[in-house]
Design a protein around this motif. Sequence first.
Motif, PDB file in Angstrom:
ATOM      1  N   SER A  28       0.834  -1.201   0.000  1.00  0.00           N
ATOM      2  CA  SER A  28       0.000   0.000   0.000  1.00  0.00           C
ATOM      3  C   SER A  28       0.874   1.259   0.000  1.00  0.00           C
ATOM      4  O   SER A  28       1.881   1.312   0.703  1.00  0.00           O
ATOM      5  N   PRO A  29       0.481   2.293  -0.745  1.00  0.00           N
ATOM      6  CA  PRO A  29       1.226   3.564  -0.705  1.00  0.00           C
ATOM      7  C   PRO A  29       1.285   4.159   0.703  1.00  0.00           C
ATOM      8  O   PRO A  29       2.216   4.893   1.024  1.00  0.00           O
ATOM      9  N   ARG A  30       0.308   3.827   1.551  1.00  0.00           N
ATOM     10  CA  ARG A  30       0.335   4.320   2.939  1.00  0.00           C
ATOM     11  C   ARG A  30       1.496   3.731   3.741  1.00  0.00           C
ATOM     12  O   ARG A  30       1.876   4.273   4.778  1.00  0.00           O
ATOM     13  N   ALA A  31       2.089   2.646   3.250  1.00  0.00           N
ATOM     14  CA  ALA A  31       3.258   2.072   3.930  1.00  0.00           C
ATOM     15  C   ALA A  31       4.404   3.081   3.934  1.00  0.00           C
ATOM     16  O   ALA A  31       5.163   3.141   4.904  1.00  0.00           O
ATOM     17  N   ARG A  32       4.523   3.890   2.874  1.00  0.00           N
ATOM     18  CA  ARG A  32       5.563   4.935   2.862  1.00  0.00           C
ATOM     19  C   ARG A  32       5.374   5.889   4.030  1.00  0.00           C
ATOM     20  O   ARG A  32       6.343   6.281   4.687  1.00  0.00           O
ATOM     21  N   LEU A  33       4.129   6.272   4.284  1.00  0.00           N
ATOM     22  CA  LEU A  33       3.841   7.176   5.399  1.00  0.00           C
ATOM     23  C   LEU A  33       4.178   6.516   6.731  1.00  0.00           C
ATOM     24  O   LEU A  33       4.745   7.146   7.624  1.00  0.00           O
ATOM     25  N   MET A  34       3.821   5.249   6.874  1.00  0.00           N
ATOM     26  CA  MET A  34       4.109   4.528   8.111  1.00  0.00           C
ATOM     27  C   MET A  34       5.623   4.441   8.326  1.00  0.00           C
ATOM     28  O   MET A  34       6.123   4.734   9.412  1.00  0.00           O
ATOM     29  N   TRP A  35       6.372   4.042   7.298  1.00  0.00           N
ATOM     30  CA  TRP A  35       7.817   3.920   7.423  1.00  0.00           C
ATOM     31  C   TRP A  35       8.461   5.286   7.684  1.00  0.00           C
ATOM     32  O   TRP A  35       9.444   5.376   8.413  1.00  0.00           O
ATOM     33  N   THR A  36       7.899   6.347   7.101  1.00  0.00           N
ATOM     34  CA  THR A  36       8.419   7.697   7.353  1.00  0.00           C
ATOM     35  C   THR A  36       8.197   8.087   8.807  1.00  0.00           C
ATOM     36  O   THR A  36       9.099   8.628   9.463  1.00  0.00           O
ATOM     37  N   ALA A  37       7.001   7.824   9.328  1.00  0.00           N
ATOM     38  CA  ALA A  37       6.698   8.159  10.722  1.00  0.00           C
ATOM     39  C   ALA A  37       7.604   7.386  11.687  1.00  0.00           C
ATOM     40  O   ALA A  37       8.133   7.953  12.641  1.00  0.00           O
ATOM     41  N   VAL A  38       7.789   6.106  11.429  1.00  0.00           N
ATOM     42  CA  VAL A  38       8.650   5.290  12.293  1.00  0.00           C
ATOM     43  C   VAL A  38      10.096   5.798  12.210  1.00  0.00           C
ATOM     44  O   VAL A  38      10.777   5.921  13.233  1.00  0.00           O
ATOM     45  N   ALA A  39      10.554   6.108  11.014  1.00  0.00           N
ATOM     46  CA  ALA A  39      11.924   6.626  10.848  1.00  0.00           C
ATOM     47  C   ALA A  39      12.080   7.960  11.573  1.00  0.00           C
ATOM     48  O   ALA A  39      13.117   8.210  12.206  1.00  0.00           O
ATOM     49  N   ALA A  40      11.085   8.820  11.490  1.00  0.00           N
ATOM     50  CA  ALA A  40      11.152  10.116  12.177  1.00  0.00           C
ATOM     51  C   ALA A  40      11.236   9.920  13.692  1.00  0.00           C
ATOM     52  O   ALA A  40      11.998  10.619  14.363  1.00  0.00           O
ATOM     53  N   LEU A  41      10.483   8.975  14.228  1.00  0.00           N
ATOM     54  CA  LEU A  41      10.564   8.687  15.674  1.00  0.00           C
ATOM     55  C   LEU A  41      11.948   8.166  16.058  1.00  0.00           C
ATOM     56  O   LEU A  41      12.504   8.548  17.087  1.00  0.00           O
ATOM     57  N   GLU A  42      12.502   7.295  15.226  1.00  0.00           N
ATOM     58  CA  GLU A  42      13.848   6.784  15.502  1.00  0.00           C
ATOM     59  C   GLU A  42      14.878   7.913  15.496  1.00  0.00           C
ATOM     60  O   GLU A  42      15.757   7.975  16.364  1.00  0.00           O
ATOM     61  N   VAL A  43      14.741   8.826  14.539  1.00  0.00           N
ATOM     62  CA  VAL A  43      15.665   9.954  14.437  1.00  0.00           C
ATOM     63  C   VAL A  43      15.504  10.893  15.634  1.00  0.00           C
ATOM     64  O   VAL A  43      16.485  11.439  16.145  1.00  0.00           O
ATOM     65  N   LEU A  44      14.277  11.056  16.107  1.00  0.00           N
ATOM     66  CA  LEU A  44      14.061  11.895  17.288  1.00  0.00           C
ATOM     67  C   LEU A  44      14.725  11.307  18.535  1.00  0.00           C
ATOM     68  O   LEU A  44      15.222  12.049  19.385  1.00  0.00           O
ATOM     69  N   VAL A  45      14.744   9.997  18.641  1.00  0.00           N
ATOM     70  CA  VAL A  45      15.445   9.350  19.755  1.00  0.00           C
ATOM     71  C   VAL A  45      16.941   9.664  19.674  1.00  0.00           C
ATOM     72  O   VAL A  45      17.568  10.014  20.676  1.00  0.00           O
ATOM     73  N   LEU A  46      17.499   9.580  18.476  1.00  0.00           N
ATOM     74  CA  LEU A  46      18.914   9.924  18.311  1.00  0.00           C
ATOM     75  C   LEU A  46      19.170  11.399  18.623  1.00  0.00           C
ATOM     76  O   LEU A  46      20.198  11.744  19.210  1.00  0.00           O
ATOM     77  N   LEU A  47      18.234  12.264  18.255  1.00  0.00           N
ATOM     78  CA  LEU A  47      18.369  13.688  18.575  1.00  0.00           C
ATOM     79  C   LEU A  47      18.368  13.892  20.089  1.00  0.00           C
ATOM     80  O   LEU A  47      19.172  14.669  20.615  1.00  0.00           O
ATOM     81  N   ALA A  48      17.485  13.194  20.776  1.00  0.00           N
ATOM     82  CA  ALA A  48      17.432  13.313  22.239  1.00  0.00           C
ATOM     83  C   ALA A  48      18.752  12.870  22.865  1.00  0.00           C
ATOM     84  O   ALA A  48      19.249  13.509  23.806  1.00  0.00           O
ATOM     85  N   LEU A  49      19.352  11.808  22.338  1.00  0.00           N
ATOM     86  CA  LEU A  49      20.651  11.360  22.835  1.00  0.00           C
ATOM     87  C   LEU A  49      21.728  12.404  22.559  1.00  0.00           C
ATOM     88  O   LEU A  49      22.585  12.664  23.410  1.00  0.00           O
ATOM     89  N   GLY A  81      13.999  10.822   4.578  1.00  0.00           N
ATOM     90  CA  GLY A  81      13.547  11.171   3.232  1.00  0.00           C
ATOM     91  C   GLY A  81      13.689  10.060   2.222  1.00  0.00           C
ATOM     92  O   GLY A  81      12.870   9.932   1.301  1.00  0.00           O
ATOM     93  N   GLY A  82      14.731   9.230   2.360  1.00  0.00           N
ATOM     94  CA  GLY A  82      15.008   8.235   1.334  1.00  0.00           C
ATOM     95  C   GLY A  82      14.576   6.823   1.632  1.00  0.00           C
ATOM     96  O   GLY A  82      14.073   6.119   0.753  1.00  0.00           O
ATOM     97  N   MET A  83      14.759   6.377   2.872  1.00  0.00           N
ATOM     98  CA  MET A  83      14.472   4.982   3.202  1.00  0.00           C
ATOM     99  C   MET A  83      13.042   4.566   2.892  1.00  0.00           C
ATOM    100  O   MET A  83      12.825   3.546   2.243  1.00  0.00           O
ATOM    101  N   PRO A  84      12.025   5.344   3.295  1.00  0.00           N
ATOM    102  CA  PRO A  84      10.654   4.898   3.007  1.00  0.00           C
ATOM    103  C   PRO A  84      10.358   4.795   1.509  1.00  0.00           C
ATOM    104  O   PRO A  84       9.658   3.874   1.076  1.00  0.00           O
ATOM    105  N   LEU A  85      10.894   5.716   0.727  1.00  0.00           N
ATOM    106  CA  LEU A  85      10.668   5.673  -0.723  1.00  0.00           C
ATOM    107  C   LEU A  85      11.344   4.462  -1.347  1.00  0.00           C
ATOM    108  O   LEU A  85      10.744   3.755  -2.168  1.00  0.00           O
ATOM    109  N   TRP A  86      12.588   4.204  -0.962  1.00  0.00           N
ATOM    110  CA  TRP A  86      13.305   3.050  -1.502  1.00  0.00           C
ATOM    111  C   TRP A  86      12.644   1.749  -1.063  1.00  0.00           C
ATOM    112  O   TRP A  86      12.449   0.829  -1.849  1.00  0.00           O
ATOM    113  N   ARG A  87      12.277   1.687   0.201  1.00  0.00           N
ATOM    114  CA  ARG A  87      11.631   0.487   0.725  1.00  0.00           C
ATOM    115  C   ARG A  87      10.319   0.212  -0.003  1.00  0.00           C
ATOM    116  O   ARG A  87      10.005  -0.945  -0.308  1.00  0.00           O
ATOM    117  N   TYR A  88       9.565   1.263  -0.303  1.00  0.00           N
ATOM    118  CA  TYR A  88       8.302   1.103  -1.027  1.00  0.00           C
ATOM    119  C   TYR A  88       8.551   0.547  -2.430  1.00  0.00           C
ATOM    120  O   TYR A  88       7.777  -0.280  -2.912  1.00  0.00           O
TER     121      TYR A  88
END
Length: 178
Positions: A28-49, A81-88
């Motif tokens: 589903s094209p919505r998988a890109r949105l899901m993977w983007t949201a998950v990636a953004a959360l992961e990046v925010l954890v790294l930012l907090a560190l 920006g790139g991982m969700p698009l490539w993964r899709y």
Amino acid sequence: MSDLPADGGPATRPSTPPRLRAPAHLVSPRARLMWTAVAALEVLVLLALQVGWWWLDGDGSRTPHVVVGLLWLVFAVAYVGGMPLWRYRVHRWETTPTAVYTQRGWLSQERRIAPVSRIQTVDLARGPVHQLFGLASVTVTTASAAGPLTIEGLDADVARRLVDELTDATVAETGDAT
């Protein structure tokens, strides 16, 4: 996928065995949105560190923080920006009367095939993130040492229909799935 004859008798099988190939359907094209949201959360954890390190190292030089911060920023933009698009583009799936085909991954990619005669269970999973985006994952467990096949990022209705079709095909199969 339905290959059962109208009279309900045994299904006829093609004489050639399934071959490993690229599956036909994208998730589903919505998988890109899901993977983007998950990636953004992961990046925010790294930012907090990163912020925590900066705060705890108040007396040290700022140069390492600036260098790591810039590297983190480049990584974050590329990853989110790139991982969700490539993964899709990579994630694909297909079922035929004789097999289930999957392709997944992004850095390391995997293409698998499971003959319907080897299917033991078919499962549908919808975690909180999947539910938020109206998606589901289908896991096909086979009599293979390589482990189950998973199709992640399917529209929830497509996933339910796929589970029903694969379950019906598995029940109709005369083999013992070993």
